[in-house]
Design a protein around this motif. Structure first.
Motif, PDB file in Angstrom:
ATOM      1  N   ALA A 178      49.468  38.762  30.047  1.00 31.50           N
ATOM      2  CA  ALA A 178      48.438  37.726  30.108  1.00 31.50           C
ATOM      3  C   ALA A 178      47.081  38.308  29.716  1.00 31.50           C
ATOM      4  N   VAL A 179      46.208  37.434  29.233  1.00 38.17           N
ATOM      5  CA  VAL A 179      44.845  37.852  28.937  1.00 38.17           C
ATOM      6  C   VAL A 179      44.228  38.389  30.221  1.00 38.17           C
ATOM      7  N   GLY A 180      43.528  39.512  30.126  1.00 40.97           N
ATOM      8  CA  GLY A 180      42.880  40.093  31.298  1.00 40.97           C
ATOM      9  C   GLY A 180      43.623  41.262  31.905  1.00 40.97           C
ATOM     10  N   LYS A 195      38.670  33.753  30.030  1.00 43.12           N
ATOM     11  CA  LYS A 195      37.719  32.666  30.223  1.00 43.12           C
ATOM     12  C   LYS A 195      37.116  32.792  31.618  1.00 43.12           C
ATOM     13  N   GLY A 196      35.977  32.166  31.813  1.00 39.65           N
ATOM     14  CA  GLY A 196      35.372  32.157  33.128  1.00 39.65           C
ATOM     15  C   GLY A 196      36.174  31.292  34.088  1.00 39.65           C
ATOM     16  N   VAL A 197      36.037  31.563  35.356  1.00 42.09           N
ATOM     17  CA  VAL A 197      36.683  30.780  36.387  1.00 42.09           C
ATOM     18  C   VAL A 197      35.643  29.830  36.956  1.00 42.09           C
ATOM     19  N   THR A 198      35.922  28.527  36.893  1.00 34.47           N
ATOM     20  CA  THR A 198      34.990  27.526  37.388  1.00 34.47           C
ATOM     21  C   THR A 198      35.407  27.094  38.784  1.00 34.47           C
ATOM     22  N   ASN A 201      32.068  31.568  36.755  1.00 36.52           N
ATOM     23  CA  ASN A 201      31.870  33.003  36.854  1.00 36.52           C
ATOM     24  C   ASN A 201      32.619  33.666  35.692  1.00 36.52           C
ATOM     25  N   TYR A 202      31.866  34.298  34.804  1.00 38.58           N
ATOM     26  CA  TYR A 202      32.467  34.954  33.646  1.00 38.58           C
ATOM     27  C   TYR A 202      32.777  36.428  33.903  1.00 38.58           C
ATOM     28  N   LEU A 203      32.265  36.977  34.982  1.00 36.53           N
ATOM     29  CA  LEU A 203      32.527  38.369  35.310  1.00 36.53           C
ATOM     30  C   LEU A 203      33.740  38.446  36.226  1.00 36.53           C
ATOM     31  N   ARG A 204      34.776  39.099  35.761  1.00 27.58           N
ATOM     32  CA  ARG A 204      36.031  39.200  36.501  1.00 27.58           C
ATOM     33  C   ARG A 204      36.124  40.573  37.169  1.00 27.58           C
ATOM     34  N   PRO A 205      36.597  40.645  38.414  1.00 24.05           N
ATOM     35  CA  PRO A 205      36.727  41.938  39.088  1.00 24.05           C
ATOM     36  C   PRO A 205      37.874  42.760  38.492  1.00 24.05           C
ATOM     37  N   LYS A 206      37.619  44.047  38.343  1.00 29.20           N
ATOM     38  CA  LYS A 206      38.614  44.994  37.839  1.00 29.20           C
ATOM     39  C   LYS A 206      38.489  46.299  38.608  1.00 29.20           C
ATOM     40  N   VAL A 207      39.452  47.179  38.426  1.00 26.52           N
ATOM     41  CA  VAL A 207      39.396  48.543  38.929  1.00 26.52           C
ATOM     42  C   VAL A 207      39.243  49.456  37.721  1.00 26.52           C
TER      43      VAL A 207
END
Length: 122
Positions: free
Chosen positions: A85-87, A40-43, A53-59
């Motif tokens: 966990a999800v993500g 889910k996005g982080v509000t 923000n629906y775009l989550r940082p990843k490597v």
């Protein structure tokens, strides 16, 4: 040969890199990326307004390995990246038709040789 592409959380990268190095696989390409999936996005609240923000940082981790080494690489990534966990991310395997070492002109699996512990120490 396979291209292993993994999208992982930032905190999972160092344990993965360390174990792959110890196993003789030091060659990795890393990119910081953002994306969306099932998370889910982080509000957040900014200046009185709610911003999601629906775009989550990843490597993004990439490495090309011989077919026989693929499972070792994937198992290492899963071992260190899985929190349940999800993500947690995803791993993709993509066939590689050929590879060339520019410096020497070598081709094929000779360009992908895993390093022995002795080679890594020097």
């Amino acid at each position: 040969m396979k291209l292993v592409v993994a999208y992982i959380r930032h905190e999972a990268f160092e344990p993965i890199r360390g174990e792959l190095l110890n196993l003789g696989f030091p060659s990795l390409s890393i990119t910081e990326v953002k994306g969306s999936g099932r998370q889910k996005g982080v509000t957040e609240r900014y200046r009185g307004a709610d911003i999601t923000n629906y775009l989550r940082p990843k490597v993004k981790l990439e490495t090309v390995v011989d077919d026989g080494d693929v499972q070792t690489i994937v198992d290492t990534i899963l071992k260190h990246a899985r929190t349940g966990a999800v993500g947690d991310g995803k791993v993709f395997l993509i066939p590689v038709e050929e590879s060339y070492r520019i410096r020497t002109g070598e081709s094929g699996s000779d360009t992908l040789q895993a390093h022995t512990p002795d080679e890594l120490a020097s």
